[in-house]
Write an enzyme that holds these catalytic residues in place. Structure first.
Site, PDB file in Angstrom:
ATOM      1  CG  ASN A  17      -1.820   1.157   1.152  1.00  0.00           C
ATOM      2  OD1 ASN A  17      -1.783   2.087   0.532  1.00  0.00           O
ATOM      3  ND2 ASN A  17      -2.696   1.099   2.103  1.00  0.00           N
ATOM      4  NE  ARG A  41      -6.090   1.273  -0.330  1.00  0.00           N
ATOM      5  CZ  ARG A  41      -6.339   2.287   0.506  1.00  0.00           C
ATOM      6  NH1 ARG A  41      -5.160   2.776   1.137  1.00  0.00           N
ATOM      7  NH2 ARG A  41      -7.551   3.009   0.680  1.00  0.00           N
ATOM      8  CG  HIS A  88     -13.090   2.769   2.261  1.00  0.00           C
ATOM      9  ND1 HIS A  88     -13.495   4.161   2.899  1.00  0.00           N
ATOM     10  CD2 HIS A  88     -11.658   3.294   2.677  1.00  0.00           C
ATOM     11  CE1 HIS A  88     -12.848   5.005   3.385  1.00  0.00           C
ATOM     12  NE2 HIS A  88     -11.630   4.354   3.393  1.00  0.00           N
ATOM     13  NE  ARG A 102      -9.325  12.079   2.890  1.00  0.00           N
ATOM     14  CZ  ARG A 102      -9.558  10.584   2.646  1.00  0.00           C
ATOM     15  NH1 ARG A 102     -10.395  10.030   2.194  1.00  0.00           N
ATOM     16  NH2 ARG A 102      -8.423  10.020   2.856  1.00  0.00           N
ATOM     17  CD  GLU A 134      -8.774  -1.484   3.685  1.00  0.00           C
ATOM     18  OE1 GLU A 134      -9.094  -0.722   2.551  1.00  0.00           O
ATOM     19  OE2 GLU A 134      -8.359  -0.760   4.599  1.00  0.00           O
TER      20      GLU A 134
END
Length: 380
Positions: free
Chosen positions: A6, A64, A153, A214, A354
């Site tokens: 990742n 990823r 996601h 965010r 993940e």
């Protein structure tokens, strides 16, 4: 063994996944890439990672990638042509994809003899119906620039929805779920029979729920207003929404643990941040319940979703009339099932994984081992 990477702009997280024993395998990260005190680039980061691993045991590498646009709706084997297309998608995720591409390039150079597979956060949401993925913009303009809802996601939603079906002992194809992935980034997704039918993140990961830094949903005119009223150029205005909004903007801290500590101590800013955060989740739960028609389970996952019991309680407060209730003792214990046994809607806490989801997708892609490049003439 599958090496899952990742790669961000200044870090590379890794995990070696043995699908025969997913609990085993090394994991870690290299931080501060290109910064004082860190390694100079992603190539150096990969060298550092591989220096501590048995590289000979790695059979494939899964990468990823945050944004696959409309082009990549399934995992894709990396080659030069695929990488060229991925570079063209950079404008859709300028904060995320460049790091992923740099990680791919470094890993291909470091491990040239194994297949590399890109797994996209957006791919799970390729099933969104046009009514959910289409923005009400000029059609030609939107088509020309690829403007639509993509969602993110996706690997988390995939594995969490399957694990929820296992927990409930029901086929995934029969279940209507709302998955709440609550971490520093946060999203809500309505899943019908294993397929995404609505999700809160949009063209980028900025839209939707309140997140660590965010803002989530705001009136789009806020950007132009900040330009007129505060004298901010577009980049500076967007920076406010991306990096200085969310919990950080409201409470001065982007970590929910800090917000909860300050709230418990009577900090009014932290209390407001908590209330705004949970109100936004509750609003999406109600909207997605309407989209699905029938709701079987609500699933909390990721760092906040798995560990912040007060968030789970407050986000679903007042929904008893819809059959959505939480057992306080189970919630405090972070049990897999935190609703009463007789509740019409199950409320679950399911850890995401993940990296494992990426490794499973890599295994499912038909790839062949790549011949290593020649090392030059033999000496002697």
């Amino acid at each position: 063994m599958i090496l899952v990477l990742n790669s961000g702009s200044s870090s590379v997280k890794f995990r070696v996944v043995d699908l025969a024993d997913p609990t085993a395998g090394d994991r870690g990260s290299v931080e501060r890439i290109g910064e004082p005190g860190g390694v100079p680039d992603h190539a150096a980061a990969l060298d550092q990672i591989l220096g501590g691993l048995d590289a000979a045991g790695i059979t494939a590498v899964g990468h990823r990638i945050v944004h696959g646009g409309a082009t990549f709706t399934a995992p894709a084997v990396v080659d030069d042509a695929m990488l060229a297309v991925l570079r063209e998608l950079t404008p859709l995720a300028p904060l995320h994809n460049p790091g992923g591409i740099a990680g791919i390039e470094a890993a291909r150079a470091a491990l040239p003899g194994v297949p590399h597979v890109a797994v996209f956060d957006t791919a799970f949401h390729a099933s969104l119906p046009p009514s959910a993925s289409t923005y009400a913009l000029d059609r030609d303009l939107a088509a020309r620039h690829g403007i639509r809802r993509y969602g993110f996601h996706g690997t988390s939603c995939d594995i969490v929805s399957r694990r929820t079906a296992d927990l409930l002992g029901r086929p995934l194809a029969e279940l209507n779920l709302i998955v709440l992935h609550l971490g520093n980034g946060a999203s809500a997704t309505a899943i019908q029979g294993g397929r995404s039918v609505e999700t809160s993140m949009g063209l980028t990961p900025l839209e939707g729920l309140v997140m660590g830094t965010r803002s989530g949903d705001v009136d789009p005119a806020v950007l132009s207003y900040l330009h007129r009223a505060a004298g901010l150029d577009f980049a500076a205005a967007e920076e406010q929404l991306q990096r200085h909004g969310g919990l950080r903007g409201l409470a001065g801290a982007n970590d929910m643990r800090t917000v909860l500590e300050r709230r418990a101590a009577g900090d009014s800013d932290a209390s407001l941040a908590f209330d705004v955060y949970c109100h936004r989740i509750r609003k999406y739960v109600g909207a997605y319940h309407a989209v699905l028609g029938r709701l079987d389970a609500i699933v909390f996952t990721a760092g906040v979703g798995e560990h912040a019991a007060p968030v789970r309680e407050a986000a679903l407060a007042g929904l008893d009339g819809w059959g959505i209730t939480i057992d306080p003792a189970r919630n405090a214990a972070h049990a897999p099932l935190i609703s009463p046994d007789d509740a019409p809607v199950a409320v679950c806490v399911i850890p995401t994984d993940e990296e494992l989801a990426i490794a499973e997708q890599v295994r499912a892609v038909p790839v062949r081992r790549v011949p290593a490049p020649p090392r030059g003439p033999a000496r002697g």
